[in-house]
Design an enzyme around this catalytic site. Structure first.
Site, mmCIF file in Angstrom:
data_model
loop_
_atom_site.group_PDB
_atom_site.id
_atom_site.type_symbol
_atom_site.label_atom_id
_atom_site.label_comp_id
_atom_site.label_asym_id
_atom_site.label_seq_id
_atom_site.Cartn_x
_atom_site.Cartn_y
_atom_site.Cartn_z
ATOM 1 N N LYS A 106 -3.574 -9.993 -7.105
ATOM 2 C CA LYS A 106 -4.020 -10.589 -5.844
ATOM 3 C C LYS A 106 -3.538 -12.022 -5.794
ATOM 4 O O LYS A 106 -3.397 -12.668 -6.840
ATOM 5 C CB LYS A 106 -5.549 -10.574 -5.751
ATOM 6 C CG LYS A 106 -6.071 -10.665 -4.342
ATOM 7 C CD LYS A 106 -5.874 -9.341 -3.625
ATOM 8 C CE LYS A 106 -6.754 -9.186 -2.442
ATOM 9 N NZ LYS A 106 -6.957 -7.756 -2.144
HETATM 10 N N1 GLU Z 1 -5.328 -6.317 0.796
HETATM 11 C C1 GLU Z 1 -5.517 -4.900 0.798
HETATM 12 C C2 GLU Z 1 -6.548 -4.503 -0.244
HETATM 13 O O1 GLU Z 1 -7.364 -5.296 -0.655
HETATM 14 C C3 GLU Z 1 -4.205 -4.131 0.699
HETATM 15 C C4 GLU Z 1 -3.422 -4.381 -0.538
HETATM 16 C C5 GLU Z 1 -2.022 -3.769 -0.534
HETATM 17 O O2 GLU Z 1 -1.670 -3.053 0.391
HETATM 18 O O3 GLU Z 1 -1.311 -4.055 -1.499
HETATM 19 O O4 GLU Z 1 -6.612 -3.374 -0.636
#
Ligand code: GLU
Length: 418
Positions: A106
């Site tokens: 993240k």
């Molecule tokens: N931000 C989204 C999540 O927390 C999508 C992450 C992604 O598609 O890599 O799952």
């Protein structure tokens, strides 16, 4: 958010509980308690008034044992290292529970993007991409949108990275616009996954979506799309909110109209329509409804909120919306809860489809994307149900047990290097 809440402590505590209940090997679990790499960057930006501001950014890479690191980038004034660590860990668990070949990561920048001009936002995004470029890539770490980021921001990430590499690199991000290799169905995928999860949960009790009363906290990509899809499937969206406040209507809100209003820059506190009552964000959580979808930020359902809930079901849209100590109250009160790492996995599942399409240089049609999303989630849901029976536990524990087993099994067969 209370000042003592630490999302990373929260996720580790839930994992530890799952290790006990699922009788999981503790030796290799040690590895998963920490991320593999934490990167902090300082990002100078020349502001429109000529001053220079330095922003803090992060990329935490929790695990790539099952595939490349994967996870969104969040722009928010409260972003901090422990939050990003928790979010990265949830991504590893999420990809494992739905069994897609990605690890977890993240990223985030501590900024309120609504205070920046478009030029400043572009400069900040490009500088962040430049700073993390050595550690991202289509086969290493693939960012995507998260809170307050979108397809435009992914375009700036993609373009900056491609400029650095001297060639188009579409697979380095997902959640891109269609013109640049994005996938049909990706923008609404997380919201669609919420509706799929709710349908699977209601099926268990022989209930239908039709007429089911839904309250949604949050009207961003997740809450907004879920509201629209719920309404199109004849569920009754009784409450919806954004940062400014919420609205309630027992006979059902016009989800299309409110989400269009918000997408055009409106704030829900300024939304008016016949029969619509204005309520606070907290009141949305405890309003009279069948299904509550917390789709805003972490730590919304605290112990106090859990005691006051009037819903029969919770389907988590945000990452980490429920505090660890609220879970037992929810369980005692017999409220069935589908955990974030399963229910909001629609986004990363379709990100996986987008990445596969980029690698293969093909484009799938939307019905194919939606059908494959439903197939993956249905299979994972069945596995979760089996685990609740086997371990006599909640859906959250079952999801964590399945994910941790998969991660730890992979750690075991690979062994520790060197
Ligand atoms: N931000 C989204 C999540 O927390 C999508 C992450 C992604 O598609 O890599 O799952």
């Amino acid at each position: 958010m209370s000042s003592t809440y630490d999302p990373y402590e929260n996720v580790v505590a839930v994992m530890e509980k799952a290790v006990e209940i699922g009788n999981i090997d503790k030796r290799m679990f040690e590895i998963l308690k920490n991320p593999q790499r934490e990167t902090k960057v300082y990002l100078p930006v020349e502001m429109d008034d000529g001053t220079v501001k330095v922003f803090e950014g992060y990329r935490v890479q929790h695990s790539n044992i099952r595939g490349p690191f994967k996870g969104g980038i969040r722009f928010h004034k409260d972003v901090n290292l422990n939050e990003v660590k928790a979010l990265a860990t949830w991504m590893s668990l999420k990809c494992a529970v739905v069994n897609i070949p990605f690890g977890g990561a993240k990223g985030g920048i501590k900024v309120d993007p609504s205070t920046l001009s478009k030029r400043e936002l572009c400069a900040l995004t490009r500088r962040y991409t430049f700073a993390i470029a050595p550690i991202i890539g289509a086969d290493t770490d693939i960012p995507a949108p998260d809170v307050n980021t979108n397809a435009q921001i992914m375009t700036w990430v993609l373009d900056t990275y491609s400029q650095l590499k001297g060639k188009p690199c579409p697979g380095v991000v997902t959640g891109k616009p269609l013109e640049l290799g994005g996938s049909k169905g990706r923008p609404s995928a997380t919201g669609r996954g919420i509706v799929i999860s709710t349908k699977l949960l209601l099926d268990q009790d022989n209930k239908k979506l039709t007429g089911t009363r839904i309250a949604i906290q949050g009207c961003g990509n997740v809450g907004g799309n879920a509201a629209r899809i719920f309404a199109h499937r004849d569920a009754v969206v009784v409450a919806l909110s954004d940062v400014s406040g919420g609205v309630y209507k027992a006979s059902g809100l016009d989800a299309d109209k409110i989400t269009a209003f918000v997408e055009n820059g409106g704030l829900i506190k300024d939304y008016n329509d016949e029969g619509v009552v204005h309520i606070s964000n907290e009141e949305v959580l405890v309003c009279d409804c069948d299904v509550l979808v917390p789709a805003a930020l972490e730590n919304q359902i605290t112990k106090e909120v859990a005691k006051a809930l009037k819903c029969s079901y919770i389907v988590e849209g945000a990452n980490g919306p429920t505090a660890e100590d609220a879970d037992s109250i929810i369980e005692e009160r017999n409220i069935k809860l589908i955990p974030d790492i399963f229910s909001n996995s629609g986004g990363v599942i379709v990100s996986y489809f987008e990445w596969v399409q980029n690698i293969q240089e093909i484009a799938w049609e939307k019905p194919q994307v939606n059908e494959m999303l439903e197939t993956i989630m249905t299979k994972a849901f069945e596995e979760m149900v089996e685990e609740t029976e086997r371990s006599n536990c909640t859906f959250r524990m079952a999801a964590y047990i399945i994910a941790l087993r998969r991660l730890i099994h992979t750690e075991e067969i690979k062994g520790i290097f060197p």
